[in-house]
Scaffold this motif. Structure first.
Motif, short mmCIF file in Angstrom:
data_model
loop_
_atom_site.label_atom_id
_atom_site.label_comp_id
_atom_site.label_asym_id
_atom_site.label_seq_id
_atom_site.Cartn_x
_atom_site.Cartn_y
_atom_site.Cartn_z
N ASP A 43 0.83 -1.21 0.00
CA ASP A 43 0.00 0.00 0.00
C ASP A 43 0.87 1.26 0.00
OD1 ASP A 43 -2.44 -1.26 -0.05
OD2 ASP A 43 -2.68 -1.30 2.13
N ILE A 44 1.96 1.20 0.75
CA ILE A 44 2.86 2.36 0.80
C ILE A 44 3.48 2.60 -0.57
CG2 ILE A 44 5.00 3.26 1.79
CD1 ILE A 44 4.32 1.79 4.34
N VAL A 45 3.92 1.53 -1.22
CA VAL A 45 4.50 1.66 -2.55
C VAL A 45 3.48 2.24 -3.53
CG1 VAL A 45 5.51 0.42 -4.50
CG2 VAL A 45 6.12 -0.23 -2.17
N ILE B 249 -11.43 9.24 4.07
CA ILE B 249 -10.06 9.73 4.24
C ILE B 249 -9.11 8.55 4.09
CG2 ILE B 249 -8.46 10.77 5.90
CD1 ILE B 249 -10.90 12.20 7.09
N PRO B 250 -7.96 8.70 3.38
CA PRO B 250 -7.04 7.59 3.21
C PRO B 250 -6.65 6.98 4.55
CG PRO B 250 -6.42 9.41 1.80
CD PRO B 250 -7.53 9.90 2.67
N GLN B 251 -6.68 5.66 4.59
CA GLN B 251 -6.32 4.97 5.81
C GLN B 251 -5.78 3.59 5.46
OE1 GLN B 251 -9.88 4.46 8.04
NE2 GLN B 251 -11.03 3.64 6.35
N ALA B 252 -5.17 2.93 6.42
CA ALA B 252 -4.64 1.60 6.16
C ALA B 252 -5.78 0.62 5.97
CB ALA B 252 -3.76 1.15 7.33
N ILE B 253 -5.61 -0.33 5.05
CA ILE B 253 -6.61 -1.36 4.84
C ILE B 253 -6.39 -2.47 5.86
CG2 ILE B 253 -7.49 -3.05 3.18
CD1 ILE B 253 -6.52 -1.24 0.97
N SER B 254 -7.39 -2.77 6.63
CA SER B 254 -7.25 -3.77 7.68
C SER B 254 -7.26 -5.18 7.11
CB SER B 254 -8.38 -3.63 8.70
OG SER B 254 -9.60 -4.04 8.11
N GLY C 130 0.92 4.05 -2.84
CA GLY C 130 0.62 5.44 -2.52
C GLY C 130 -0.84 5.78 -2.48
N ASP C 131 -1.72 4.77 -2.69
CA ASP C 131 -3.18 4.99 -2.64
C ASP C 131 -3.73 4.03 -1.61
OD1 ASP C 131 -3.70 6.92 -4.84
OD2 ASP C 131 -2.77 5.33 -6.02
N ARG C 132 -3.97 4.52 -0.40
CA ARG C 132 -4.36 3.63 0.68
C ARG C 132 -5.82 3.81 1.06
NH1 ARG C 132 0.85 5.27 1.97
NH2 ARG C 132 0.17 6.91 3.36
N VAL C 133 -6.67 4.17 0.11
CA VAL C 133 -8.10 4.37 0.39
C VAL C 133 -8.81 3.03 0.33
CG1 VAL C 133 -10.19 5.53 -0.32
CG2 VAL C 133 -7.99 6.67 -0.60
N ALA C 134 -9.38 2.61 1.43
CA ALA C 134 -10.12 1.35 1.46
C ALA C 134 -11.56 1.62 1.07
CB ALA C 134 -10.04 0.73 2.86
N GLU C 135 -11.89 1.45 -0.17
CA GLU C 135 -13.23 1.76 -0.64
C GLU C 135 -14.18 0.62 -0.30
OE1 GLU C 135 -13.55 3.62 -4.48
OE2 GLU C 135 -11.39 3.54 -4.68
N VAL C 136 -15.35 0.98 0.19
CA VAL C 136 -16.31 -0.05 0.59
C VAL C 136 -17.44 -0.20 -0.40
CG1 VAL C 136 -15.80 0.22 3.03
CG2 VAL C 136 -17.55 1.66 2.00
N ALA C 137 -17.59 0.76 -1.31
CA ALA C 137 -18.65 0.64 -2.32
C ALA C 137 -18.35 -0.53 -3.24
CB ALA C 137 -18.73 1.94 -3.14
N LYS C 138 -19.38 -1.30 -3.61
CA LYS C 138 -19.18 -2.47 -4.45
C LYS C 138 -18.95 -2.04 -5.89
CE LYS C 138 -21.84 -5.53 -1.49
NZ LYS C 138 -22.95 -6.48 -1.39
N PRO C 139 -18.18 -2.85 -6.67
CA PRO C 139 -17.91 -2.47 -8.05
C PRO C 139 -19.16 -2.53 -8.91
CG PRO C 139 -17.14 -4.69 -7.59
CD PRO C 139 -17.57 -4.11 -6.28
N LEU C 140 -19.11 -1.80 -10.03
CA LEU C 140 -20.22 -1.84 -10.97
C LEU C 140 -20.30 -3.21 -11.61
CD1 LEU C 140 -19.68 1.61 -12.71
CD2 LEU C 140 -20.95 1.08 -10.63
N PHE C 141 -21.51 -3.54 -12.10
CA PHE C 141 -21.70 -4.83 -12.74
C PHE C 141 -20.85 -4.90 -14.01
CE2 PHE C 141 -23.78 -7.37 -16.03
CZ PHE C 141 -23.82 -8.59 -15.40
#
Length: 628
Positions: free
Chosen positions: A303-305, A354-359, A307-318
């Motif tokens: 994740d650090i490499v 807000i960007p955060q670490a993905i658990s 550089g985008d650490r946003v854990a998005e919870v919305a499901k992908p489009l069909f």
């Protein structure tokens, strides 16, 4: 609406990418292909914002050398062993066309620098150890120590003849031991040799060849020892997997083995191997794997490499199934880990958090995105690479603003911390009251107790000072870094009789920082943070501090914002726990211990212990609060 970036993973071998794919699918719209033609790569590149090349082959070299970056694409490559050691790729590839090159060990970085000395000047290099999905390899109580496992692909470097020599010597000591070999062997040379030598050595009742095993957890279910005889590895998943279930590891001491495996389990001679097998115990090293190679650690570092650490919870489009994707160029069978149930109908996405670490829990719940049909690119690649600026060489994420940046009118005046301490030590001064008497003894007792409880051997201290409080520390190995050349020379003389104690001047132009990254069990910052007046120096110091250790960072400092209550110009208190939480989300605050001498002596400092393992139990550290 927050639009996910598109990540195309171009795969040569899919053995090690499944967990990474699922994890990145939480943040990106991901497509993974194993291309047979260059057209398939072109299509994926046109679709993607970021292109990740997993392993390397001739197609990949050609694609990278066409300079995909000129199209505004970010290019990431992850190399394991073959690319660096056994191929000609290091001499042929244009490293300037790669934004980030990920390697799986420092030894592989060492070899790369030998083969392509200018590679690290043309691209950012990152060492990210492989991680093991420990959900798949649970400890097994009933392992049979008399059953030894050996597992590998049929490569000569796996050094198969050595396991027969080890067994020949072992069976002389105890004929009840058996060796179980997993993995197909080369049929015209190696397999005939192994069968012939097994018979010649009288081992037909002790050595069994099981062929390739699709279910390694099942194969390892009753094996109490894992034997590795390789002459070279970039990691050794088979070793880590067997250790995770509880097997005793006995590992041939190949170049670079010390990066991953402790001295106690490595052997150089047949006699050494036999002694380690007989004397060792099962489940001795299970915790070691959990601490060193958890998948969560690998994913956080990737994740650090990225550089985008946003854990998005919305499901992908069909996305239509592969059968419905008319005109798709993706003909190769999709690995099972790429399969996905159809997502529900399109939903309105919420603004990105807000960007955060993905658990780790989010990773387990992640559901990978299926492949997307691509149309061929309309514009072909140039035949010659387009000149581009060389990217800066850096390991860490870009500088993140502090939680509450100072307004210009309120900014503290410029203060030369390095010059202050060099002058102070040159004029005969010391590190201050905190490094002497009761406070130094307290820090010594605290850190020695912490080291014992966690089994820590090596420490690095950023801001080692005059060396007085070091005499209270009982460390096996220690490296002190300081901005003052005078104090480094002084402490080198003080501890010249301690062979495992080293001191490094941070102003040395020949200092190779990469040699120290991830090289220690624990990094220390003692009475330093509140002396870093300048914001840029403070942030740079934290970056260096957290790059040093593999397991822990211990900070002893005040933890509030404000000037020195005594009016000292070289003191500025900071709420460092907030800054670290924002800047290093992959590190968890394991324990905060209040200093019993705070405000009673000349100090406002407390101890903060940070761990790379977000789920580590801190209950064994409760006794640290009772130290006086």
């Amino acid at each position: 609406m927050h639009q996910k970036k598109k990540l195309a993973i171009i795969i040569e071998v899919d053995s090690f990418i499944g967990d990474i794919f699922q994890h990145l699918s939480k943040t990106y719209e991901v497509m993974a292909i194993q291309p047979k033609t260059y057209k398939e790569i072109e299509a994926a590149v046109e679709w993607a914002d970021i292109v990740w090349f997993e392993f390397c082959n001739e197609l990949f070299v050609h694609a990278i050398n066409q300079n995909i970056r000129r199209l505004g694409k970010r290019v990431i490559a992850r190399w394991h062993r073959f690319e660096i050691v056994e191929s000609t790729f290091p001499e042929r590839i244009d490293f300037g066309a790669i934004d980030d090159l990920i390697l799986v060990s420092h030894d592989m970085l060492r070899v790369l620098k030998l083969r392509a000395p200018h590679a690290t000047q043309k691209t950012r290099t990152h060492v990210v150890w492989n991680g093991l999905n420990l959900d798949k390899f649970k400890p097994i109580p009933s392992l049979d120590k008399k059953k030894i496992a050996w597992a590998a692909k049929p490569f000569m470097r796996k050094n198969q003849p050595l396991f027969l020599q080890v067994m020949h010597s072992l069976v002389k000591r105890d004929p009840s031991y058996t060796l179980h070999v997993a993995g197909e062997q080369e049929e015209f040379v190696m397999m005939p040799y192994l069968k012939r030598t097994t018979e010649k050595l009288g081992l037909t009742r002790n050595v069994f060849f099981h062929g390739w095993q699709r279910n390694m957890p099942a194969f390892l279910a009753d094996k109490g020892v894992i034997l590795s005889t390789s002459v070279h590895e970039s990691f050794g998943y088979n070793i880590a997997e067997a250790m995770a279930v509880g097997a005793l590891p006995v590992i041939h001491d190949y170049p670079g083995a010390e990066e991953f495996w402790p001295d106690e389990i490595r052997f150089s001679s047949v006699d050494e191997a036999v002694e380690k097998i007989i004397a060792g115990q099962t489940h001795q090293w299970t915790q070691y794997v959990h601490e060193k190679f958890p998948l969560a650690k690998q994913l956080r570092e990737l994740d650090i490499v990225m550089g985008d650490r946003v854990a998005e919870v919305a499901k992908p489009l069909f996305v239509a199934s592969l059968e419905q994707q008319a005109g798709s160029n993706l003909k190769r069978p999709v690995p099972l880990w790429l399969a996905q149930r159809p997502a529900p109908a399109q939903q309105v996405q919420q603004p990105a958090p807000i960007p955060q670490a993905i658990s780790v829990q989010q990773v387990r719940e992640a559901m990978p995105v299926t492949e997307v049909a691509m149309q061929p690119m309309q514009q072909p690649y140039l035949t010659q690479p387009y000149a581009i600026p060389t990217p800066p060489v850096e390991r860490l994420a870009p500088v993140t603003p502090l939680e509450q940046p100072m307004r210009r009118s309120e900014a503290a005046p410029s203060f030369d911390s390095s010059g202050y301490w060099e002058g102070r030590y040159r004029d005969g001064g010391n590190s201050g009251a905190g490094s002497y008497d009761v406070l130094a003894k307290y820090k010594g007792q605290f850190l020695n107790s912490f080291a014992r409880k966690k089994g820590l051997k090596s420490f690095a201290e950023m801001g080692s000072g005059d060396g007085n409080q070091l005499k209270y520390f009982s460390f096996d190995r220690y490296t002190g870094f300081d901005v003052s050349k005078t104090v480094i020379e002084r402490t080198m003389m003080m501890y010249r009789d301690k062979a495992n104690y080293n001191f490094v001047w941070l102003g040395d132009q020949s200092l190779d920082w990469e040699m120290h990254e991830d090289a220690y069990d624990c990094a220390l910052s003692l009475d330093v943070l509140y002396h870093l007046i300048d914001d840029n120096i403070y942030v740079n110091y934290l970056d260096q501090l957290f790059s040093l250790p593999q397991r822990y960072v211990v900070i002893y400092a005040s933890n509030f914002d404000g000037p020195d209550i005594r009016g000292a110009s070289h003191v500025r208190h900071r709420k460092f726990t907030t800054d670290i939480a924002n800047r290093f989300p992959q590190w968890s605050l394991l324990k905060l211990v209040e200093n019993p001498y705070k405000f009673k002596e000349s100090t406002e400092a407390d101890f903060a212990i940070y761990s790379r393992d977000e789920f580590e139990d801190s209950s064994d550290l409760n006794e640290l609060s009772t130290i006086r």
